[in-house]
Design an enzyme around this catalytic site. Structure first.
Site, PDB file in Angstrom:
ATOM      1  N   TYR A 164       0.834  -1.203   0.000  1.00  0.00           N
ATOM      2  CA  TYR A 164       0.000   0.000   0.000  1.00  0.00           C
ATOM      3  C   TYR A 164       0.872   1.259   0.000  1.00  0.00           C
ATOM      4  O   TYR A 164       2.056   1.221   0.324  1.00  0.00           O
ATOM      5  CB  TYR A 164      -0.912   0.028   1.226  1.00  0.00           C
ATOM      6  CG  TYR A 164      -0.166   0.305   2.509  1.00  0.00           C
ATOM      7  CD1 TYR A 164      -0.096   1.590   3.040  1.00  0.00           C
ATOM      8  CD2 TYR A 164       0.498  -0.719   3.184  1.00  0.00           C
ATOM      9  CE1 TYR A 164       0.614   1.849   4.211  1.00  0.00           C
ATOM     10  CE2 TYR A 164       1.200  -0.475   4.351  1.00  0.00           C
ATOM     11  CZ  TYR A 164       1.256   0.803   4.856  1.00  0.00           C
ATOM     12  OH  TYR A 164       1.967   1.060   6.005  1.00  0.00           O
ATOM     13  N   PHE A 174       2.644   9.828   3.385  1.00  0.00           N
ATOM     14  CA  PHE A 174       2.968   9.644   4.791  1.00  0.00           C
ATOM     15  C   PHE A 174       3.360   8.213   5.124  1.00  0.00           C
ATOM     16  O   PHE A 174       3.895   7.945   6.199  1.00  0.00           O
ATOM     17  CB  PHE A 174       1.805  10.086   5.689  1.00  0.00           C
ATOM     18  CG  PHE A 174       0.489   9.408   5.405  1.00  0.00           C
ATOM     19  CD1 PHE A 174       0.211   8.146   5.910  1.00  0.00           C
ATOM     20  CD2 PHE A 174      -0.469  10.047   4.636  1.00  0.00           C
ATOM     21  CE1 PHE A 174      -0.998   7.526   5.664  1.00  0.00           C
ATOM     22  CE2 PHE A 174      -1.685   9.432   4.378  1.00  0.00           C
ATOM     23  CZ  PHE A 174      -1.954   8.166   4.890  1.00  0.00           C
ATOM     24  N   ASP A 175       3.122   7.272   4.203  1.00  0.00           N
ATOM     25  CA  ASP A 175       3.513   5.882   4.482  1.00  0.00           C
ATOM     26  C   ASP A 175       3.484   5.083   3.183  1.00  0.00           C
ATOM     27  O   ASP A 175       2.681   5.375   2.287  1.00  0.00           O
ATOM     28  CB  ASP A 175       2.567   5.259   5.510  1.00  0.00           C
ATOM     29  CG  ASP A 175       3.131   3.991   6.131  1.00  0.00           C
ATOM     30  OD1 ASP A 175       4.317   3.697   5.893  1.00  0.00           O
ATOM     31  OD2 ASP A 175       2.393   3.307   6.857  1.00  0.00           O
ATOM     32  N   ILE A 192      -8.122   0.989  10.482  1.00  0.00           N
ATOM     33  CA  ILE A 192      -9.142   2.032  10.337  1.00  0.00           C
ATOM     34  C   ILE A 192     -10.354   1.495   9.567  1.00  0.00           C
ATOM     35  O   ILE A 192     -10.246   0.571   8.759  1.00  0.00           O
ATOM     36  CB  ILE A 192      -8.579   3.281   9.638  1.00  0.00           C
ATOM     37  CG1 ILE A 192      -8.071   2.952   8.233  1.00  0.00           C
ATOM     38  CG2 ILE A 192      -7.488   3.927  10.474  1.00  0.00           C
ATOM     39  CD1 ILE A 192      -7.661   4.165   7.425  1.00  0.00           C
ATOM     40  N   TYR A 218      -8.567   8.562  10.574  1.00  0.00           N
ATOM     41  CA  TYR A 218      -8.018   8.802  11.913  1.00  0.00           C
ATOM     42  C   TYR A 218      -8.770   9.898  12.668  1.00  0.00           C
ATOM     43  O   TYR A 218      -8.278  10.408  13.671  1.00  0.00           O
ATOM     44  CB  TYR A 218      -6.534   9.128  11.804  1.00  0.00           C
ATOM     45  CG  TYR A 218      -5.724   7.920  11.373  1.00  0.00           C
ATOM     46  CD1 TYR A 218      -5.296   6.981  12.310  1.00  0.00           C
ATOM     47  CD2 TYR A 218      -5.421   7.707  10.041  1.00  0.00           C
ATOM     48  CE1 TYR A 218      -4.580   5.866  11.928  1.00  0.00           C
ATOM     49  CE2 TYR A 218      -4.703   6.578   9.635  1.00  0.00           C
ATOM     50  CZ  TYR A 218      -4.287   5.666  10.583  1.00  0.00           C
ATOM     51  OH  TYR A 218      -3.584   4.553  10.198  1.00  0.00           O
ATOM     52  N   PHE A 235      -5.478   5.995  -0.202  1.00  0.00           N
ATOM     53  CA  PHE A 235      -4.653   4.794  -0.111  1.00  0.00           C
ATOM     54  C   PHE A 235      -4.730   4.009  -1.416  1.00  0.00           C
ATOM     55  O   PHE A 235      -5.827   3.739  -1.910  1.00  0.00           O
ATOM     56  CB  PHE A 235      -5.124   3.873   1.019  1.00  0.00           C
ATOM     57  CG  PHE A 235      -4.843   4.389   2.404  1.00  0.00           C
ATOM     58  CD1 PHE A 235      -3.586   4.253   2.968  1.00  0.00           C
ATOM     59  CD2 PHE A 235      -5.843   5.003   3.135  1.00  0.00           C
ATOM     60  CE1 PHE A 235      -3.333   4.721   4.249  1.00  0.00           C
ATOM     61  CE2 PHE A 235      -5.597   5.470   4.419  1.00  0.00           C
ATOM     62  CZ  PHE A 235      -4.339   5.326   4.974  1.00  0.00           C
TER      63      PHE A 235
END
Length: 257
Positions: A164, A174-175, A192, A218, A235
């Site tokens: 992902y 961010f990731d 989530i 979040y 995502f």
């Protein structure tokens, strides 16, 4: 709030020192004059310690002041009030009224920021939904099918393996498991809500892009200083494998319930 008041008070000390230094600095006319002024400032160890302390406080505060709403404050009024208090002169506000004004100011500023963040995400999702390729679920989760595969889909209690990448709506990443070069495994109902719902739509080998409202992400707090409050998230997810939960995991799930 108490931390902020301490920081602002410390800042006032720095500004007060700077204000006292302003006059001799304006009189500098040459390199030699600068050297004389510098020597006159420090008459003993307490003087040099005081100057060094101000530098340390100012360095830290310069970072913390960036967290103030719009980094805005009136330096002239700040110094006026500070000097009046230090000299024992009268001031416009009592300590109690000052506390109330500060509390109201920062509360309203925070509410404004939160409203802007929510509005920004809602506007993005509204525009995104106009794309014919975007599908929207009853919860408000949006998704785009990049690659579809046939086969079984995971249930909420299954453990899945995915690759992902996560970004904010402005494109900030961010990731990413792709960047780490290693997919991750997790039980689907332990992440989530946007992931729990979205990945259940996928078969192994599928690749989707999910657009997650903050309520399914979040929430009002954000996460880890990387994901801000009320953030709409994007995502890209590739489902690599599905593994039913082990006996131990099923027992743990029952214990939690």
């Amino acid at each position: 709030m108490n931390k902020l008041l301490v920081l602002i008070t410390a800042l006032a000390i720095v500004f007060s020192v700077e204000a006292k230094e302003a006059k001799p600095k304006k009189e500098k006319k040459s390199k030699s004059k600068v050297e004389v002024v510098q020597e006159d400032i420090f008459k003993n160890d307490i003087d040099s310690m005081s100057y060094a302390l101000a530098i340390n406080i100012a360095t830290d505060l310069s970072k913390n002041l960036k967290t103030l709403p719009n980094e805005a404050y009136n330096l002239d009024l700040f110094l006026t009030a500070f000097n009046s208090v230090m000299k024992g002169d009268s001031v416009k506000f009592t300590s109690e009224l000052s506390q109330e004004i500060l509390q109201n100011y920062f509360t309203l500023a925070q509410e404004k920021i939160e409203k802007e963040k929510r509005s920004e995400g809602e506007k993005f999702l509204t525009e995104n939904a106009k794309n014919p390729a975007i599908q929207t679920t009853a919860s408000g989760l949006q998704y785009l099918i990049i690659k579809e595969s046939d086969g079984p889909k995971p249930s909420a209690t299954d453990k899945v393996k995915v690759h992902y990448e996560g970004t904010l709506i402005d494109g900030t990443k961010f990731d990413s498991s792709y960047d780490r070069g290693e997919p991750i495994d997790f039980v689907l109902n332990q992440v989530i809500l946007g992931w729990t719902e979205g990945v259940q739509l996928m078969s192994v080998g599928s690749k989707y892009k999910f657009f997650v409202p903050y309520e399914l992400g979040y929430g009002e707090r954000g996460a880890g200083g990387v994901i801000p409050p009320y953030a709409t998230l994007i995502f890209t997810v590739e489902l690599l494998d599905i593994n039913p939960p082990s006996i131990q995991e099923q027992i743990k799930e029952l214990e939690i319930k």
